[in-house]
Design a protein around this motif. Structure first.
Motif, short mmCIF file in Angstrom:
data_model
loop_
_atom_site.label_atom_id
_atom_site.label_comp_id
_atom_site.label_asym_id
_atom_site.label_seq_id
_atom_site.Cartn_x
_atom_site.Cartn_y
_atom_site.Cartn_z
N VAL A 128 28.20 21.27 -15.08
CA VAL A 128 28.76 21.72 -13.98
C VAL A 128 28.27 22.68 -13.02
N LYS A 129 27.47 23.57 -14.00
CA LYS A 129 26.57 24.41 -13.01
C LYS A 129 25.55 23.96 -12.13
N ASP A 130 25.14 22.63 -12.76
CA ASP A 130 23.97 21.97 -12.12
C ASP A 130 24.69 21.23 -11.03
N ILE A 131 25.91 20.66 -11.15
CA ILE A 131 26.50 20.00 -9.82
C ILE A 131 26.72 21.10 -8.75
N GLN A 132 27.14 22.16 -9.24
CA GLN A 132 27.58 23.07 -8.27
C GLN A 132 26.27 23.49 -7.25
N ALA A 133 25.27 23.67 -8.11
CA ALA A 133 23.94 23.92 -7.34
C ALA A 133 23.33 22.93 -6.65
N ASP A 134 24.08 21.43 -6.63
CA ASP A 134 23.63 20.34 -6.05
C ASP A 134 22.17 20.13 -6.30
N ASP A 135 21.78 20.13 -7.62
CA ASP A 135 20.37 19.85 -8.18
C ASP A 135 20.55 18.53 -8.86
N THR A 136 20.00 17.50 -8.31
CA THR A 136 20.16 16.18 -8.74
C THR A 136 19.19 16.03 -9.98
N ASP A 137 17.94 16.64 -9.95
CA ASP A 137 17.11 16.63 -10.93
C ASP A 137 17.48 16.98 -12.26
N LEU A 138 18.30 18.09 -12.26
CA LEU A 138 18.82 18.73 -13.50
C LEU A 138 19.82 17.97 -13.76
N ILE A 145 35.62 16.00 -18.18
CA ILE A 145 36.45 16.29 -17.20
C ILE A 145 36.72 17.93 -17.19
N THR A 146 36.53 18.76 -16.02
CA THR A 146 36.32 20.02 -15.98
C THR A 146 37.82 20.63 -16.28
N HIS A 147 37.74 21.79 -16.44
CA HIS A 147 39.12 22.58 -16.72
C HIS A 147 40.32 22.40 -15.39
N GLU A 148 39.59 22.07 -14.43
CA GLU A 148 40.20 21.77 -12.98
C GLU A 148 40.54 20.28 -12.87
N GLY A 149 40.42 19.68 -13.98
CA GLY A 149 40.85 18.30 -13.86
C GLY A 149 39.83 17.29 -13.06
N TYR A 150 38.51 17.80 -13.05
CA TYR A 150 37.76 16.76 -12.01
C TYR A 150 36.57 16.20 -13.01
N ASN A 151 36.31 14.81 -12.71
CA ASN A 151 35.07 14.28 -13.34
C ASN A 151 33.78 14.66 -12.56
N PRO A 152 32.69 14.33 -12.95
CA PRO A 152 31.67 14.82 -12.32
C PRO A 152 31.49 14.60 -10.55
N LEU A 153 31.88 13.40 -10.22
CA LEU A 153 32.03 13.06 -8.71
C LEU A 153 32.96 14.03 -8.19
N GLY A 154 34.15 14.21 -8.86
CA GLY A 154 35.21 15.23 -8.29
C GLY A 154 34.55 16.50 -8.17
N ALA A 155 33.90 16.97 -9.32
CA ALA A 155 33.01 18.29 -9.24
C ALA A 155 32.06 18.34 -8.03
N ALA A 156 31.48 17.34 -7.82
CA ALA A 156 30.55 17.41 -6.79
C ALA A 156 31.29 17.54 -5.37
N ILE A 157 32.38 17.01 -5.33
CA ILE A 157 33.33 17.04 -3.98
C ILE A 157 33.88 18.41 -4.07
N ARG A 158 34.22 19.18 -5.25
CA ARG A 158 34.80 20.24 -5.23
C ARG A 158 34.01 21.23 -4.72
N TYR A 159 32.59 21.08 -5.12
CA TYR A 159 31.66 22.28 -4.73
C TYR A 159 30.71 21.94 -3.67
N ASP A 160 31.16 20.82 -2.95
CA ASP A 160 30.49 20.54 -1.69
C ASP A 160 28.95 20.16 -2.05
N SER A 161 29.00 19.36 -2.89
CA SER A 161 27.44 19.20 -3.38
C SER A 161 27.05 17.43 -2.96
N PRO A 162 26.59 17.36 -1.87
CA PRO A 162 26.59 15.86 -1.18
C PRO A 162 25.33 15.19 -2.14
N ARG A 163 24.49 15.79 -2.30
CA ARG A 163 23.21 15.07 -2.96
C ARG A 163 23.51 14.54 -4.30
#
Length: 314
Positions: A104-114, A129-147
């Motif tokens: 989840v931290k790597d998603i939040q950092a928008d680091d595609t390699d990690l 599924i994160t504790h907020e109820g998001y899957n990886p794509l939802g987490a990327a949207i939640r943290y504004d990680s377009p890459r």
């Protein structure tokens, strides 16, 4: 690899716990045996003293083993790695909680390699599924990680699912997040490249009305605003859908314009765009009708009777 690590750690934990239980049971049995032996008066004292020494040595050894096992199990109870269950295509799997947190931290950092590296090591994380109820794509949207969002979509992520069963679509999630912040136009434009469902939503407003509000809220309707709205309409947005106050898209736009200072020329462009698409319902249906008419016309031409049936221009 992560799956086998979880199995190994659990196996070691239960083995040491079993040793502790067996040691505790043996310790209790030895105490009971010593008490009963000391109460026995049938043996001579010299035999009794030798037996006492032997029993004391045995009990001491068992006690030492018991203490060792106790602290071993106590350490494992404190430091035992936590796992979390995830749903995969093959069923339920276990991943380390620490590994999921790093993911989840790597998603939040928008680091595609990690993110790519972690998914290669533990593909089960696709179902996390994160504790907020998001899957990886939802987490990327939640943290504004377009890459990362683009990487996940290219890898096959479902654009219409951002959490567990019954979750919202990616479009609806981006729109709902604009309630407390600015609409993420870049993320919307990205998602629109993957044929998303732009109608389904559990929000108070249909997704298209969030785009309409975004176009009007700064009192200037730019060409980019019109282009984004048109892309939404081309994707099949339902203009007849009503918001929580019973207003459809055109009524909601008129309500916003009445309170804004948008120049009349710009507001007319936006209204014209909405009415054009509402009249044809969706461009897909209009294009489909045109293609059908064109196909029928070609068929008639092949039959040699088109010229007798047509009227007006072809």
């Amino acid at each position: 690899m992560a799956f086998f690590s979880v199995i190994l750690l659990n196996f070691i934990f239960w083995i040491l716990l079993g040793i502790f239980v067996i040691g505790a049971a043996a310790f209790l049995v030895s105490i009971i045996f010593a008490v009963l032996y000391l109460k026995s008066r049938k043996r001579p004292d010299r035999f009794r003293s030798r037996g006492i020494k032997k029993i004391v040595s045995i009990v001491s050894g068992i006690l030492a083993l018991l203490i060792f096992c106790f602290f071993g199990v106590l350490y494992l109870l404190v430091s035992r790695p936590k796992t979390v269950s995830v749903e995969t295509a093959a069923g339920t799997a276990e991943v380390l909680q620490s590994q999921a947190d790093d993911f989840v931290k790597d998603i939040q950092a928008d680091d595609t390699d990690l993110v790519a590296g972690m998914l290669a090591e533990a593909p089960e994380l696709n179902g996390y599924i994160t504790h907020e109820g998001y899957n990886p794509l939802g987490a990327a949207i939640r943290y504004d990680s377009p890459r990362v969002a683009a990487y996940l979509l290219d890898a096959g992520a479902d654009v219409n699912r951002v959490g567990g069963a019954g979750s919202d679509t990616a479009i609806a999630l981006v729109c709902s997040r604009s309630i407390n912040s600015v609409l993420n136009v870049d993320m919307l434009n990205l998602l629109l490249n993957y044929q998303p469902d732009v109608c389904r939503s559990y929000n108070v407003m249909p997704p298209v009305q969030y785009v309409i509000r975004y176009s009007v809220e700064d009192n200037i309707i730019s060409e980019e605003d019109l282009l984004l709205l048109e892309r939404f309409l081309q994707a099949g947005a339902d203009l007849a859908a009503e918001n929580g106050t019973g207003k459809d898209s055109e009524e909601y736009l008129q309500f916003l314009l009445d309170k804004s200072t948008v120049p009349e020329e710009q507001s007319d462009k936006l209204l014209t765009l909405l009415r054009r698409y509402r009249k044809s319902n969706t461009p897909q249906q209009a294009d489909g009708a045109s293609n059908l008419l064109r196909s029928e016309r070609n068929t008639l031409k092949c039959m040699g009777i088109w010229s007798t049936l047509r009227f007006g221009r072809c």
